[in-house]
Design an enzyme around this catalytic site. Structure first.
Site, PDB file in Angstrom:
ATOM      1  CD1 TRP A  77     -51.046 -30.355-102.262  1.00  0.00           C
ATOM      2  CD2 TRP A  77     -50.317 -27.941-102.546  1.00  0.00           C
ATOM      3  NE1 TRP A  77     -50.709 -29.630-101.464  1.00  0.00           N
ATOM      4  CE2 TRP A  77     -50.860 -28.170-101.692  1.00  0.00           C
ATOM      5  CE3 TRP A  77     -49.773 -26.397-102.535  1.00  0.00           C
ATOM      6  CZ2 TRP A  77     -50.345 -26.836-100.868  1.00  0.00           C
ATOM      7  CZ3 TRP A  77     -49.602 -25.698-102.032  1.00  0.00           C
ATOM      8  CH2 TRP A  77     -49.900 -26.647-100.607  1.00  0.00           C
ATOM      9  CG  ASN A 103     -44.519 -27.402-110.161  1.00  0.00           C
ATOM     10  OD1 ASN A 103     -45.430 -27.663-109.364  1.00  0.00           O
ATOM     11  ND2 ASN A 103     -43.666 -28.166-110.289  1.00  0.00           N
ATOM     12  N   GLY A 104     -46.079 -24.443-110.264  1.00  0.00           N
ATOM     13  CA  GLY A 104     -45.344 -23.156-110.193  1.00  0.00           C
ATOM     14  C   GLY A 104     -46.378 -22.122-110.243  1.00  0.00           C
ATOM     15  CD  GLU A 483     -39.005 -32.506 -87.752  1.00  0.00           C
ATOM     16  OE1 GLU A 483     -38.585 -32.087 -87.992  1.00  0.00           O
ATOM     17  OE2 GLU A 483     -38.826 -33.970 -88.528  1.00  0.00           O
ATOM     18  CE  LYS A 487     -42.044 -35.370 -89.576  1.00  0.00           C
ATOM     19  NZ  LYS A 487     -40.730 -34.576 -90.477  1.00  0.00           N
ATOM     20  CG  HIS A 506     -41.190 -16.747 -69.205  1.00  0.00           C
ATOM     21  ND1 HIS A 506     -41.231 -15.724 -68.438  1.00  0.00           N
ATOM     22  CD2 HIS A 506     -40.594 -17.586 -69.023  1.00  0.00           C
ATOM     23  CE1 HIS A 506     -40.250 -15.598 -67.461  1.00  0.00           C
ATOM     24  NE2 HIS A 506     -39.227 -17.447 -67.693  1.00  0.00           N
ATOM     25  CE  LYS A 606     -40.519 -35.853 -99.303  1.00  0.00           C
ATOM     26  NZ  LYS A 606     -40.448 -35.993 -97.778  1.00  0.00           N
TER      27      LYS A 606
HETATM   28  C1  F6R Z   1     -41.738 -32.093 -92.854  1.00  0.00           C
HETATM   29  C2  F6R Z   1     -41.080 -31.814 -93.931  1.00  0.00           C
HETATM   30  C3  F6R Z   1     -41.490 -30.064 -94.344  1.00  0.00           C
HETATM   31  C4  F6R Z   1     -39.848 -30.232 -94.998  1.00  0.00           C
HETATM   32  C5  F6R Z   1     -39.776 -29.031 -95.544  1.00  0.00           C
HETATM   33  C6  F6R Z   1     -39.370 -28.240 -97.135  1.00  0.00           C
HETATM   34  O1  F6R Z   1     -42.215 -33.426 -92.580  1.00  0.00           O
HETATM   35  O2  F6R Z   1     -41.522 -32.454 -94.638  1.00  0.00           O
HETATM   36  O3  F6R Z   1     -41.463 -29.714 -92.854  1.00  0.00           O
HETATM   37  O4  F6R Z   1     -38.803 -29.940 -94.152  1.00  0.00           O
HETATM   38  O5  F6R Z   1     -41.107 -28.333 -97.011  1.00  0.00           O
HETATM   39  O6  F6R Z   1     -38.457 -29.203 -97.784  1.00  0.00           O
HETATM   40  P1  F6R Z   1     -36.785 -29.106 -98.007  1.00  0.00           P
HETATM   41  O7  F6R Z   1     -36.155 -30.041 -96.959  1.00  0.00           O
HETATM   42  O8  F6R Z   1     -37.204 -30.379 -99.612  1.00  0.00           O
HETATM   43  O9  F6R Z   1     -36.733 -27.928 -98.766  1.00  0.00           O
END
Ligand code: F6R
Length: 611
Positions: A77, A103-104, A483, A487, A506, A606
């Protein structure tokens, strides 16, 4: 952000690497690559391709084209340098002797690159990772481990590294700092991986690398070292969940599978914690005295986990009467937070690896706060650095958009609020029992909502062509709207915003015009009349309104909204946990109808392990 896998054993490495990478694609999917040691030529063979892993896999016939029993692989990524074949990992040293997957982010790579260039080292990519490969070669004088050690003293930032050297094809060297990396112990073979799912087909025995640790993998075993290069022993844990949990199991998308798994995930998360009329937190170690002297609670998280915190604030303040601040992980460090030893800092993270959340945790600890984390991934960095951890037990979540992690986090935080209130004596016993009973009903009620998913699919078919959608609600419904909106936008690419209904007048109401879709959330009974007024208000400006309310209010709402989604009536405490289900389904079906790549939305990964 990226996925790493490495294998050394007796079988062909490339198919194992490619299969492992396919399970890590959720971490990044703009390019992929593998490096293996080719015994015939005595050198490293590197293959990389821009695009999904499938592109690389097709080029290599699933790995069958490469003959080797040791290698490292990477799914990327992009952070430094656009996605391209050249910028993909593994990155090589100038002679091709060293291959590195990373990674990083190496924060001081510009300075190091300048140094190497001044020594005549040519660079081919725009990545920070190439600096690591080149620097290892620069220091290498026949002892790989020592060269890696010298590099580690110079690089700054976050990294999980897998390193191959053509001169020592019987080993893989791995390093970890602020980016996850696990070691997998097999029979005559060993592994590195960013995540257990990549190697679970081959071994269930894993060790979690700690910051600053190094490991040298051979076919016979794994030797581990601390940051001073002193040998150390690592605990080996056995993973007890099944591979099916990380597979689609007949569903078209992981996201849909994970939406459907929520009742079960909640049962796993809640049932051991509700016993004999009590909320039981065996994993809760704060003393009665500490709880009584708590003066403030901070909830720190990012993205959807932050939205869980927004709901949690309402519950915790209402039930415990302790002031609660909710902070984004990325902001917390810079806002000079007021934290002392009487502050409970609740850190929420599915992955347990989100860098901003982790940095906030460390800052809170530095200031003296007590860190309680709510985490899904067992053994993750946040879990390990917390004073105590409450695991959500949602099982592996693969789809980039979180669903079952969100609901389990929310249910667990709500139960924690109730538990703290009981300890503080701020909730009457009758109310406590009513709330506890609601938790028991929650999974069944959720199943009921899921069984009516065709209704939501129908609404999605009516509205999927909209290009801008507003979510409005008050109090818990506002937090829920945040949320629902996230989503929708992250997987369907529809512009969407969530507003506290009272804020509309407002400013935002100027955006409402004929046909604008407003999703009006109105599940909280005490605010129903006010929510109705807001629906009337936007309808008067021409909006189409898709409402979400509880069954007992459906009829009233039907008189003014264009369409109504419902959830069964349940105690306020659990309304958002139940109410999010139709919003997840709505986002899913809308994205499906728009032909979006649901499990891997563009530009997203993710696990966000960079700042
Ligand atoms: C949205 C989503 C992200 C995570 C965020 C935090 O669907 O999955 O907004 O909630 O990147 O990730 P975590 O919970 O793994 O720290």
């Amino acid at each position: 952000m990226c996925g790493i896998v490495g294998y050394i054993g007796k079988e062909q490495a490339a198919p194992i690497l490619i299969e492992g990478l396919s399970r890590l694609e959720y971490r990044g999917y703009d390019s992929a690559g593998v490096a293996v040691f080719d015994a015939e030529s005595g050198s490293l063979a590197v293959h990389k391709a821009k695009g999904r892993l499938q592109v690389l896999s097709e080029q290599l016939h699933g790995g069958a084209d490469l003959d080797s029993t040791v290698g490292v692989g990477h799914t990327r990524w992009a952070t430094h340098g656009a996605p391209s074949d050249i910028n993909s990992h593994p990155q090589m040293s100038r002679s091709g002797k060293i291959a590195v997957v990373h990674n990083g982010i190496i924060e001081n790579y510009t300075e190091l690159k300048g140094f190497l260039q001044s020594k005549g080292v040519p660079f081919v990519s725009e990545t920070d990772t190439e600096v690591v490969a080149q620097l290892i070669e620069y220091f290498y004088d026949g002892d790989l481990l020592q060269a890696v050690g010298r590099v580690l003293r110079r690089i700054q930032g976050a990294y999980a590294l897998g390193i191959l050297c053509a001169d020592c094809p019987d080993r893989i060297v791995s390093v970890r700092k602020d980016s996850p990396l696990i070691l997998g112990w097999g029979e005559g073979c060993n592994f590195i991986a960013s995540d257990v799912t990549a190697i679970l087909r081959h071994t269930r025995r894993v060790s979690y690398m700690e910051d600053g640790e190094l490991a040298v993998l051979t076919r016979e075993g794994i030797r581990c070292y601390n940051h001073l290069m002193q040998p150390i022993d690592k605990d080996v844990v056995t993973i007890d969940w099944e591979m099916d949990a990380a597979e689609k199991g007949g569903y078209e998308h992981f996201m849909f599978k994970e939406i459907m798994e929520q009742p079960e995930a909640l049962r796993r998360c809640l049932s051991p914690r509700i016993r004999n009329g009590e909320a039981v937190f065996e994993d809760f170690s704060l003393s009665e005295d500490y709880v009584k002297t708590m003066n403030r609670i901070y909830i720190v998280a990012c993205g959807s986990s932050y939205h869980v915190g927004m709901v949690g604030k309402y519950h915790l303040e209402r039930l415990t009467r302790i002031p609660v601040e909710v902070a984004l992980g990325s902001e917390f460090r810079y806002m000079d937070p007021i934290v002392d030893e009487h502050t409970l800092v609740i850190v929420i993270s599915q992955s347990g690896e989100t860098l901003d959340t982790m940095a906030a945790l460390r800052e809170a600890r530095r200031l003296g706060g007590h860190i309680l984390s709510i985490v899904n991934v067992v053994g993750s960095s946040i879990a390990r650095e917390s004073d105590q951890v409450l695991y959500t037990w949602a099982g592996p979540e693969i789809a980039v958009a979180t669903t079952k992690a969100y609901t389990t986090q929310l249910a667990l935080l709500s139960l924690l609020a109730l538990f703290l209130a009981k300890r503080l004596g701020t909730v009457p016993e009758g109310d406590f029992q009513a709330m506890l009973a609601a938790f028991k009903e929650l999974p069944d009620k959720m199943e009921e909502v899921l069984s009516r998913r065709d209704d939501i699919q129908y609404f999605a078919s009516q509205y999927f062509h909209h290009n801008s959608i507003f979510f409005i609600g008050r109090n818990l419904d506002y937090a829920l709207g945040l949320e629902g909106s996230l989503k929708l936008k992250e997987i369907s690419y529809i512009h969407s915003e969530a507003y506290a209904s009272g804020e509309l007048k407002h400013g935002t109401i100027s955006l409402i015009e004929d046909g604008t879709l407003v999703v009006a959330l109105s599940t909280c009974d005490k605010l129903f009349a006010k929510a109705m007024s807001n629906v009337v208000e936007v309808k008067a400006r021409g909006a189409s309104v898709l409402a979400l309310t509880v069954e007992s209010r459906k009829e009233e709402m039907s008189h003014i909204a264009d369409a109504v989604m419902t959830i069964p009536d349940i105690h306020d405490l659990l309304l958002p946990t139940l109410g999010v289900i139709p919003l997840q389904l709505f986002a899913y079906y809308v994205a499906l109808m728009r032909g979006c790549d649901i499990d891997k939305p563009r530009n997203l990964a993710k696990s966000v392990t960079v700042e």
